[in-house]
Design an enzyme around this catalytic site. Structure first.
Site, mmCIF file in Angstrom:
data_model
loop_
_atom_site.group_PDB
_atom_site.id
_atom_site.type_symbol
_atom_site.label_atom_id
_atom_site.label_comp_id
_atom_site.label_asym_id
_atom_site.label_seq_id
_atom_site.Cartn_x
_atom_site.Cartn_y
_atom_site.Cartn_z
ATOM 1 N N ASP A 1 25.025 5.727 73.776
ATOM 2 C CA ASP A 1 23.890 5.500 72.878
ATOM 3 C C ASP A 1 22.595 6.125 73.414
ATOM 4 O O ASP A 1 21.855 6.761 72.658
ATOM 5 C CB ASP A 1 23.692 4.005 72.624
ATOM 6 C CG ASP A 1 24.765 3.461 71.702
ATOM 7 O OD1 ASP A 1 25.601 4.262 71.247
ATOM 8 O OD2 ASP A 1 24.771 2.245 71.447
ATOM 9 N N LEU B 1 36.608 -5.891 39.106
ATOM 10 C CA LEU B 1 38.041 -6.080 39.306
ATOM 11 C C LEU B 1 38.477 -7.460 38.829
ATOM 12 O O LEU B 1 37.746 -8.425 38.985
ATOM 13 C CB LEU B 1 38.359 -6.020 40.801
ATOM 14 C CG LEU B 1 38.440 -4.658 41.468
ATOM 15 C CD1 LEU B 1 38.676 -4.837 42.953
ATOM 16 C CD2 LEU B 1 39.585 -3.875 40.862
ATOM 17 N N GLU C 1 44.405 -1.410 49.623
ATOM 18 C CA GLU C 1 43.269 -1.270 50.544
ATOM 19 C C GLU C 1 42.661 -2.627 50.852
ATOM 20 O O GLU C 1 42.861 -3.587 50.115
ATOM 21 C CB GLU C 1 42.178 -0.399 49.881
ATOM 22 C CG GLU C 1 42.657 0.989 49.551
ATOM 23 C CD GLU C 1 41.707 1.696 48.583
ATOM 24 O OE1 GLU C 1 40.505 1.344 48.541
ATOM 25 O OE2 GLU C 1 42.192 2.582 47.867
ATOM 26 N N LYS D 1 39.657 -5.201 50.798
ATOM 27 C CA LYS D 1 38.543 -5.416 49.866
ATOM 28 C C LYS D 1 37.317 -5.787 50.691
ATOM 29 O O LYS D 1 37.215 -6.896 51.211
ATOM 30 C CB LYS D 1 38.899 -6.530 48.884
ATOM 31 C CG LYS D 1 37.863 -6.729 47.810
ATOM 32 C CD LYS D 1 38.395 -7.675 46.746
ATOM 33 C CE LYS D 1 37.437 -7.844 45.593
ATOM 34 N NZ LYS D 1 36.107 -8.283 45.965
ATOM 35 N N LYS E 1 42.702 -12.118 46.415
ATOM 36 C CA LYS E 1 41.695 -12.760 47.268
ATOM 37 C C LYS E 1 42.347 -13.653 48.318
ATOM 38 O O LYS E 1 43.285 -14.380 48.005
ATOM 39 C CB LYS E 1 40.748 -13.620 46.408
ATOM 40 C CG LYS E 1 40.033 -12.820 45.331
ATOM 41 C CD LYS E 1 38.749 -12.225 45.844
ATOM 42 C CE LYS E 1 37.675 -13.252 45.869
ATOM 43 N NZ LYS E 1 36.373 -12.806 45.499
ATOM 44 N N CYS F 1 3.020 -34.817 55.178
ATOM 45 C CA CYS F 1 4.297 -34.874 55.896
ATOM 46 C C CYS F 1 4.431 -33.676 56.845
ATOM 47 O O CYS F 1 4.378 -32.523 56.408
ATOM 48 C CB CYS F 1 5.443 -34.867 54.887
ATOM 49 S SG CYS F 1 7.055 -34.703 55.652
HETATM 50 S S1 IVH Z 1 37.991 -0.126 43.782
HETATM 51 C C1 IVH Z 1 36.836 -1.360 39.171
HETATM 52 N N1 IVH Z 1 38.356 -0.631 46.292
HETATM 53 O O1 IVH Z 1 35.152 -5.141 44.890
HETATM 54 C C2 IVH Z 1 36.256 -1.367 40.494
HETATM 55 N N2 IVH Z 1 36.706 -1.883 45.144
HETATM 56 O O2 IVH Z 1 35.311 -7.344 43.017
HETATM 57 C C3 IVH Z 1 37.272 -0.800 41.398
HETATM 58 N N3 IVH Z 1 35.513 -3.478 46.555
HETATM 59 O O3 IVH Z 1 32.869 -3.869 42.572
HETATM 60 C C4 IVH Z 1 36.714 -0.631 42.697
HETATM 61 N N4 IVH Z 1 36.561 -3.020 48.418
HETATM 62 O O4 IVH Z 1 32.523 -3.282 45.028
HETATM 63 C C5 IVH Z 1 37.666 -0.945 45.192
HETATM 64 N N5 IVH Z 1 38.800 -0.940 48.521
HETATM 65 C C6 IVH Z 1 38.097 -1.258 47.446
HETATM 66 C C7 IVH Z 1 37.086 -2.235 47.459
HETATM 67 C C8 IVH Z 1 36.410 -2.521 46.276
HETATM 68 C C9 IVH Z 1 35.625 -3.738 47.867
HETATM 69 C C10 IVH Z 1 34.551 -4.150 45.662
HETATM 70 C C11 IVH Z 1 33.868 -3.258 44.681
HETATM 71 C C12 IVH Z 1 34.029 -3.915 43.346
HETATM 72 C C13 IVH Z 1 34.363 -5.293 43.751
HETATM 73 C C14 IVH Z 1 35.123 -6.017 42.664
#
Ligand code: IVH
Length: 677
Positions: free
Chosen positions: A38, A88, A118, A120, A322, A439
């Site tokens: 760094d 989603l 992937e 989330k 989730k 207070c």
């Molecule tokens: S694909 C139609 N890939 O999750 C939207 N979204 O709950 C498709 N998110 O608004 C997005 N990781 O911000 C996608 N690997 C991922 C993601 C991802 C996080 C978020 C994204 C979206 C939200 C929906």
């Protein structure tokens, strides 16, 4: 070396520095394989900054030095997404995942479908528009159709490249919108909350809120300090750069362009493989140094994706799975009642410390008395706590079978635990409130609120100093700050000469913050930072504002009858008037930041906007009204004198018609104030 290098070699040095820094950024943030320490990195960056400050004409917008942030914006401009940013659908069980697969296969008439799965990421989704390989605009999702232009903020995120790399065989796209998630790594999140705690600022509940809060800052220099990061997961619109057939190829392509792609995605040949992969990450996601709240399952084949299409809300080709929130059991030792700035009494569970989702938890929110009664939480109970993506844990339920004999139902105190004054039940809320003006717990919280960065920004007043000032009786209201003397401060514990001088300097500097920040800092109920700004702009001085009627107040944008009544009550209180007098005598700037007045063409007019404007944003148009001597109204009332109707004006225009208020077009409005072409 002898003599000074002449400019051409300096120029070459500068270009080489930029290339080196970009390379190290990529190594560090994208490939996760740093090559230098760094301090070495900082040396390169400092040298670059020095050369650029000697030769400002050489600074380019994509220079790594520009990541420090450019300065304060007035507001974010809206950006219309060329393709909507959808959301989603969520699932919470393996059954639901299998049902999703069934739907997909039925729709496609396919026997088996491959998915790309992937992580989330739990952050804020953004869109990055690159043209000719350069980052042109970065925007939030907003309502999915229109977001905020936060380019300056996104440029401070070091894993977002300002320029794409052309290493890919497919080549650079002429135009491309990259989509992904900005997030705050756990370590950065914890560091920022430690800092905020020291400064007496409210803590961020989770990394997502911290990210969103950071990206909303109008001053990109603040964003630059927040250590945000980014993962790219998809493409919006694209022109050029070759054909792509699958999500796996899309991610490989994004990576080849220098965008950071998360390494944990995987192509799964069947839904059972998907389920197993989700299970695997459900088990191990807490080891990551960023927060993820589930998995995203996408049909891998892009032709299939197009075929499946989307509903108005979300695509049919992907779904979120989730994770279950992690839970733990622990003993609730006692219930402590805290007193907030407005006197609200909040019960907090003090727990036997327990490890949960990566941190040790010793407190949990109990919200209010009703919540405690509903869950029948008692001191001594064994409780189940949970962090549902939140850092502040919640008590989910009581394990009744483990209740110690003799545990009594909890009763909220009848008196304020801080000052002993009586408490009342707030008719608008379920909360109990301490009504005493004196207070100390409230005073302390009010002082911290007054001093916070977005209000009066009094440097040096955090949790500890605020408490000392209140408990010693030196400060009974914010007005007392301005008459503090050094000898008085020196009596406080651990307050040395230097800290006292710094504190006094911080207090003196805060006198210049102006009316809007003062109004917010005063903590008038229902008056947030935005309405404080609108009020300051509408009335200009504290003197005028303190004398106007409730009716006149409701003509201000976002000020409804409840807010107006609260403001009036605040100014009617003799106690508050005394505080304001002190502030005035201390020489505080009690004026709104002045707008340069352009004309008096709208003198006497109360203008309301409706529908979508073309040439200006709503707030810019409102500013124009003020610059030309008019006032801005929020809703149409008998007082409204002029309605400016954009496209899709709808019900407001109808109402104006009924009330006989004059309606004009945006064009006519601009012409009237002499700003049209
Ligand atoms: S694909 C139609 N890939 O999750 C939207 N979204 O709950 C498709 N998110 O608004 C997005 N990781 O911000 C996608 N690997 C991922 C993601 C991802 C996080 C978020 C994204 C979206 C939200 C929906």
């Amino acid at each position: 070396m002898t003599g000074k290098p002449h400019p051409p070699s300096l120029r070459a040095e500068l270009e080489s520095l930029k290339a080196q820094i970009r390379r190290h950024d990529r190594k560090y943030f994208i490939e996760n394989q740093p090559e230098i320490s760094d301090p070495e990195y900082d040396r390169l960056l400092n040298r670059l900054r020095q050369l650029e400050s000697d030769h400002p004409e050489w600074v380019t917008p994509d220079s790594p030095s520009q990541r420090v942030g450019g300065g304060r914006l007035e507001r974010f401009e809206p950006v219309r997404h060329r393709l909507p940013m959808l959301s989603l659908d969520n699932t919470y069980s393996e059954e639901e995942l299998r049902a999703f697969d069934k739907r997909v296969r039925k729709f496609l008439g396919a026997g088996q479908v491959a998915y790309f799965v992937e992580l989330k990421f739990d952050g804020v989704s953004v869109s990055l528009s690159y043209e000719g390989g350069r980052l042109i605009v970065g925007a939030t999702r907003g309502d999915g159709r229109t977001g905020d232009d936060i380019t300056a903020n996104l440029k401070t995120v070091r894993s977002i490249p300002a320029a794409l790399t052309a290493s890919s065989k497919a080549g650079l796209p002429r135009r491309m919108e990259a989509r992904g998630e900005v997030y705050m790594p756990r370590a950065a999140f914890e560091a920022i909350n430690r800092q905020r705690e020291k400064a007496g600022l409210p803590l961020f509940a989770n990394p997502r809120n911290a990210t969103a809060g950071s990206l909303k800052q109008l001053d990109s220099r603040i964003v630059a300090e927040r250590k945000l990061a980014f993962f790219c997961y998809g493409i919006g619109e694209r022109e050029g750069g070759g054909a792509l057939g699958s999500q796996a190829e899309t991610l490989a392509y994004l990576k080849s362009l220098g965008l950071p792609v998360n390494p944990h995605g995987k192509r799964c040949g069947s839904i059972e493989e998907v389920v197993a992969f989700c299970r695997e990450w459900e088990r191990k996601h807490r080891q990551l140094d960023y927060q993820v709240d589930g998995m995203v399952i996408k049909v891998d084949d892009l032709a299939f994706q197009r075929k499946l299409g989307a509903t108005a809300k979300s695509p049919r080709y992907c779904i979120a799975y989730k994770f279950q929130a992690e839970q733990a059991r622990t003993r609730l030792e006692r219930i402590e009642v805290q007193v907030g700035r407005t006197g609200t009494l909040t019960p907090v569970a003090i727990l036997t410390p327990v490890a949960l989702a990566g941190t040790t938890v010793s407190r949990a929110s109990l919200h209010n008395a009703d919540e405690i009664a509903r869950k029948d939480v008692r001191e001594g109970d064994l409780v189940v706590i949970e962090k549902a993506g939140e850092i502040i844990p919640q008590v989910v339920e009581v394990v009744k079978s483990e209740r110690p004999a003799g545990a009594q139902p909890f009763r909220m105190p009848g008196r304020c635990p801080a000052c002993g004054a009586g408490v009342i039940r707030d008719p608008e809320e379920v909360a109990l409130r301490c009504e005493s003006l004196k207070c100390p717990a409230q005073l302390k919280e009010r002082l911290i609120h007054f001093s916070q960065r977005t209000a009066m920004e009094v440097e040096g007043i955090g949790d500890v100093v605020a408490e000392q000032l209140v408990l010693t009786g030196l400060v009974k209201d914010p007005g007392d700050l301005y008459t503090l003397r050094k000898e008085e401060l020196l009596q406080l514990e651990r307050m040395g000469e230097k800290s006292a001088d710094n504190l006094l300097a911080g207090i003196a500097a805060s006198k210049q913050r102006g009316l809007a920040r003062l109004l917010f800092g005063l903590g008038i109920r229902h008056v947030g930072a935005a309405s404080a700004e609108a009020l300051a702009a509408a009335f200009g001085t504290l003197d005028r504002l303190s004398g106007v009627s409730e009716e006149a107040l409701t003509e201000v944008e976002d000020v409804g009858p409840v807010v107006a009544a609260s403001i009036r009550a605040f100014f009617n209180s003799p106690e508050n008037r005394k505080v304001l007098k002190k502030l005035e005598q201390a020489g505080l700037n009690l004026q709104a930041e002045r707008l340069e007045v352009r004309s008096g063409r709208l003198q006497g007019e109360i203008v309301v906007f409706t529908g979508e404007l073309e040439r200006y944003t709503r707030s810019k148009a409102q500013e124009l009204v003020r610059r030309h001597g008019g006032r801005v109204g929020s809703g149409i009332t008998k007082k409204t004198t002029l309605v400016v109707a954009g496209s899709d004006a709808g019900s407001k225009a109808e109402k104006a018609g009924e009330l006989g208020v004059k309606i004009i077009s945006e064009k006519a409005f601009l012409k009237r104030i002499g700003e049209g072409e």
